[in-house]
Design an enzyme around this catalytic site. Sequence first.
Site, PDB file in Angstrom:
ATOM      1  N   HIS A  45      54.698 107.634 -13.208  1.00 24.96           N
ATOM      2  CA  HIS A  45      53.633 106.638 -13.062  1.00 24.96           C
ATOM      3  C   HIS A  45      53.887 105.391 -13.900  1.00 24.96           C
ATOM      4  O   HIS A  45      53.151 104.414 -13.792  1.00 24.96           O
ATOM      5  CB  HIS A  45      52.255 107.253 -13.369  1.00 24.96           C
ATOM      6  CG  HIS A  45      52.007 107.549 -14.816  1.00 24.96           C
ATOM      7  ND1 HIS A  45      52.229 108.780 -15.383  1.00 24.96           N
ATOM      8  CD2 HIS A  45      51.531 106.766 -15.808  1.00 24.96           C
ATOM      9  CE1 HIS A  45      51.898 108.745 -16.661  1.00 24.96           C
ATOM     10  NE2 HIS A  45      51.478 107.525 -16.943  1.00 24.96           N
ATOM     11  N   ASP A  67      55.537 113.682 -11.414  1.00 25.34           N
ATOM     12  CA  ASP A  67      55.353 112.544 -12.320  1.00 25.34           C
ATOM     13  C   ASP A  67      56.611 112.383 -13.168  1.00 25.34           C
ATOM     14  O   ASP A  67      56.601 112.626 -14.366  1.00 25.34           O
ATOM     15  CB  ASP A  67      54.112 112.735 -13.198  1.00 25.34           C
ATOM     16  CG  ASP A  67      53.686 111.433 -13.872  1.00 25.34           C
ATOM     17  OD1 ASP A  67      54.352 110.393 -13.648  1.00 25.34           O
ATOM     18  OD2 ASP A  67      52.696 111.460 -14.631  1.00 25.34           O
ATOM     19  N   GLY A 145      49.847 104.884 -23.190  1.00 26.27           N
ATOM     20  CA  GLY A 145      51.039 104.368 -23.872  1.00 26.27           C
ATOM     21  C   GLY A 145      51.944 105.488 -24.356  1.00 26.27           C
ATOM     22  O   GLY A 145      53.137 105.296 -24.546  1.00 26.27           O
ATOM     23  N   SER A 147      52.409 107.937 -22.471  1.00 21.04           N
ATOM     24  CA  SER A 147      52.964 108.393 -21.194  1.00 21.04           C
ATOM     25  C   SER A 147      54.482 108.338 -21.171  1.00 21.04           C
ATOM     26  O   SER A 147      55.083 107.357 -21.613  1.00 21.04           O
ATOM     27  CB  SER A 147      52.438 107.534 -20.047  1.00 21.04           C
ATOM     28  OG  SER A 147      51.102 107.838 -19.775  1.00 21.04           O
ATOM     29  N   SER A 162      52.507 113.294 -18.943  1.00 21.04           N
ATOM     30  CA  SER A 162      51.953 112.817 -17.681  1.00 21.04           C
ATOM     31  C   SER A 162      50.577 112.199 -17.902  1.00 21.04           C
ATOM     32  O   SER A 162      50.386 111.007 -17.710  1.00 21.04           O
ATOM     33  CB  SER A 162      51.881 113.967 -16.673  1.00 21.04           C
ATOM     34  OG  SER A 162      51.257 113.543 -15.482  1.00 21.04           O
TER      35      SER A 162
END
Length: 193
Positions: A45, A67, A145, A147, A162
């Site tokens: 993502h 993801d 952030g 992520s 994720s």
Amino acid sequence: MRLETDVAAPETFDTIRGGVAYYINDAGRCSVGFAVQGGFVTAGHCGVAGDRTTYGTFQGSSFPGNDYAWVATPSHTPVGQVVDYAGGTVAVKGSTPAAVGATVCRSGSTTGWHCGQVQAYNSTVRYAEGSVSGLIRTSVCAEPGDSGGSLLAGNQAQGVTSGGSGDCSTGGTTYFQPVNEILQAYGLQLLTS
């Protein structure tokens, strides 16, 4: 004048480690997951194929459903380490999955280093963009952030961040895309040290 000597081996500033920040198209921020031959893996993502980052370009991305993504870094050096946000690093030695109940720690560029337990495997999460399945559910906190950042069990790579619920002030549940699935999907080799 006094000469300072440092016992650490010198290195260039473009060394890429798990958990550090990178920017996508000079806008959004995510975190590096794990170094692989020729780049690093991260969350899908965070960007799509062709998106530019601080260190290179997205080569592949899958989200939703999965993801995961990988970024090629032709002029930067990925190393098999994860930043622990306490002034050190953890050497990545492999990617053996941890058991349910095992302690795991996450490194990310918003909240740094946080630990918790593996709660389940093969979890499905319904995000606004669609469902993602096959995720690791943990009691580790995370915030935007973080992520794409690294999840470790000791020195074993587990997955990339994720999403989830809660935050690192009150605690939360965070889901991770298993790293071995990413490596297999793109035919990548995890860098160890």
